[in-house]
Write a protein that holds these residues in place. Structure first.
Motif, PDB file in Angstrom:
ATOM      1  N   GLN A  26     -55.883  73.480 -31.030  1.00  0.00           N
ATOM      2  CA  GLN A  26     -55.721  74.381 -29.956  1.00  0.00           C
ATOM      3  C   GLN A  26     -56.172  75.874 -30.284  1.00  0.00           C
ATOM      4  O   GLN A  26     -57.119  76.273 -29.646  1.00  0.00           O
ATOM      5  CB  GLN A  26     -54.644  74.440 -29.240  1.00  0.00           C
ATOM      6  N   GLU A  27     -55.825  76.308 -31.292  1.00  0.00           N
ATOM      7  CA  GLU A  27     -56.299  77.673 -31.483  1.00  0.00           C
ATOM      8  C   GLU A  27     -57.688  77.724 -31.964  1.00  0.00           C
ATOM      9  O   GLU A  27     -58.559  78.283 -31.568  1.00  0.00           O
ATOM     10  CB  GLU A  27     -55.622  78.380 -32.938  1.00  0.00           C
ATOM     11  N   THR A  28     -58.309  76.628 -32.877  1.00  0.00           N
ATOM     12  CA  THR A  28     -59.735  76.570 -33.106  1.00  0.00           C
ATOM     13  C   THR A  28     -60.776  76.369 -32.005  1.00  0.00           C
ATOM     14  O   THR A  28     -61.478  77.140 -31.893  1.00  0.00           O
ATOM     15  CB  THR A  28     -59.750  75.226 -34.054  1.00  0.00           C
ATOM     16  N   SER A  29     -60.243  75.597 -30.891  1.00  0.00           N
ATOM     17  CA  SER A  29     -61.068  75.479 -29.808  1.00  0.00           C
ATOM     18  C   SER A  29     -61.014  76.651 -28.931  1.00  0.00           C
ATOM     19  O   SER A  29     -62.176  76.764 -28.226  1.00  0.00           O
ATOM     20  CB  SER A  29     -60.754  74.153 -29.058  1.00  0.00           C
ATOM     21  N   THR A  30     -60.043  77.233 -28.701  1.00  0.00           N
ATOM     22  CA  THR A  30     -60.066  78.582 -28.071  1.00  0.00           C
ATOM     23  C   THR A  30     -61.073  79.683 -28.659  1.00  0.00           C
ATOM     24  O   THR A  30     -61.558  80.223 -27.941  1.00  0.00           O
ATOM     25  CB  THR A  30     -58.771  78.987 -27.618  1.00  0.00           C
ATOM     26  N   GLU A  31     -60.741  79.673 -29.775  1.00  0.00           N
ATOM     27  CA  GLU A  31     -61.612  80.565 -30.580  1.00  0.00           C
ATOM     28  C   GLU A  31     -63.085  80.327 -30.626  1.00  0.00           C
ATOM     29  O   GLU A  31     -63.802  81.306 -30.614  1.00  0.00           O
ATOM     30  CB  GLU A  31     -61.541  80.573 -31.959  1.00  0.00           C
ATOM     31  N   ALA A  32     -63.621  78.986 -30.526  1.00  0.00           N
ATOM     32  CA  ALA A  32     -65.035  78.717 -30.147  1.00  0.00           C
ATOM     33  C   ALA A  32     -65.326  78.968 -28.742  1.00  0.00           C
ATOM     34  O   ALA A  32     -66.559  78.807 -28.522  1.00  0.00           O
ATOM     35  CB  ALA A  32     -65.256  77.406 -30.645  1.00  0.00           C
ATOM     36  N   MET A  35     -64.278  75.372 -22.762  1.00  0.00           N
ATOM     37  CA  MET A  35     -63.594  75.505 -21.665  1.00  0.00           C
ATOM     38  C   MET A  35     -62.465  74.418 -21.784  1.00  0.00           C
ATOM     39  O   MET A  35     -62.576  73.307 -22.446  1.00  0.00           O
ATOM     40  CB  MET A  35     -64.563  75.149 -20.343  1.00  0.00           C
ATOM     41  N   ASP A  36     -61.368  74.812 -21.393  1.00  0.00           N
ATOM     42  CA  ASP A  36     -60.281  73.704 -21.156  1.00  0.00           C
ATOM     43  C   ASP A  36     -60.236  72.849 -20.304  1.00  0.00           C
ATOM     44  O   ASP A  36     -60.299  73.187 -19.060  1.00  0.00           O
ATOM     45  CB  ASP A  36     -59.155  74.515 -21.295  1.00  0.00           C
ATOM     46  N   HIS A  37     -60.220  71.365 -20.519  1.00  0.00           N
ATOM     47  CA  HIS A  37     -60.532  70.485 -19.520  1.00  0.00           C
ATOM     48  C   HIS A  37     -59.198  69.602 -19.351  1.00  0.00           C
ATOM     49  O   HIS A  37     -59.331  68.525 -19.418  1.00  0.00           O
ATOM     50  CB  HIS A  37     -61.430  69.435 -19.657  1.00  0.00           C
ATOM     51  N   GLY A  38     -58.005  70.153 -19.390  1.00  0.00           N
ATOM     52  CA  GLY A  38     -56.970  69.586 -19.236  1.00  0.00           C
ATOM     53  C   GLY A  38     -55.916  69.971 -20.081  1.00  0.00           C
ATOM     54  O   GLY A  38     -56.066  70.946 -20.979  1.00  0.00           O
TER      55      GLY A  38
END
Length: 117
Positions: A26-32, A35-38
């Motif tokens: 989760q931390e990696t994807s928000t840094e990249a 967009m949050d899809h659920g």
């Protein structure tokens, strides 16, 4: 959930190892900047856990005192092993619409198959 996870049944919320991995992802994807899809896997596990515990409370009121949230999830997720994990609304529906007779039938069949209780 990513496309790779569609074939796997979500871990039971009591499995703590997956929560640590999910937090890192989760931390990696928000840094990249994605967009949050659920809900994340951790949030999904928390939702499932609270729904299962709600169903346990219902079963206790009906006189089934030795039912756990893990038992409820194992019963509901058993059919996902063949078909794959459905969308969140289907999981919620499956948990909340589970009848005590369906659950007891699943428990009986599982004991005949050799599952440990």
């Amino acid at each position: 959930m990513t496309g790779e996870d569609n074939d796997q049944v979500p871990h039971h919320p009591e499995d703590t190892e997956s929560e640590e991995d999910d937090t890192e992802h989760q931390e990696t994807s928000t840094e990249a900047g994605e967009m949050d899809h659920g809900p994340s896997d951790t949030e999904l596990n928390e939702i499932i856990e609270s729904l299962c515990l709600s169903k346990v409370e219902e079963f206790v009121l009906l006189g089934y005192e030795h039912v756990s949230g893990k038992d409820i999830w194992d019963c509901v997720s058993d059919k996902y092993r063949k078909t794959g994990v459905p969308s969140l609304h289907q999981i919620v529906n499956d948990i909340l619409s589970l009848k005590s007779t369906q659950f007891m039938n699943w428990m009986t069949i599982s004991m005949y198959k050799g599952a440990q209780f």
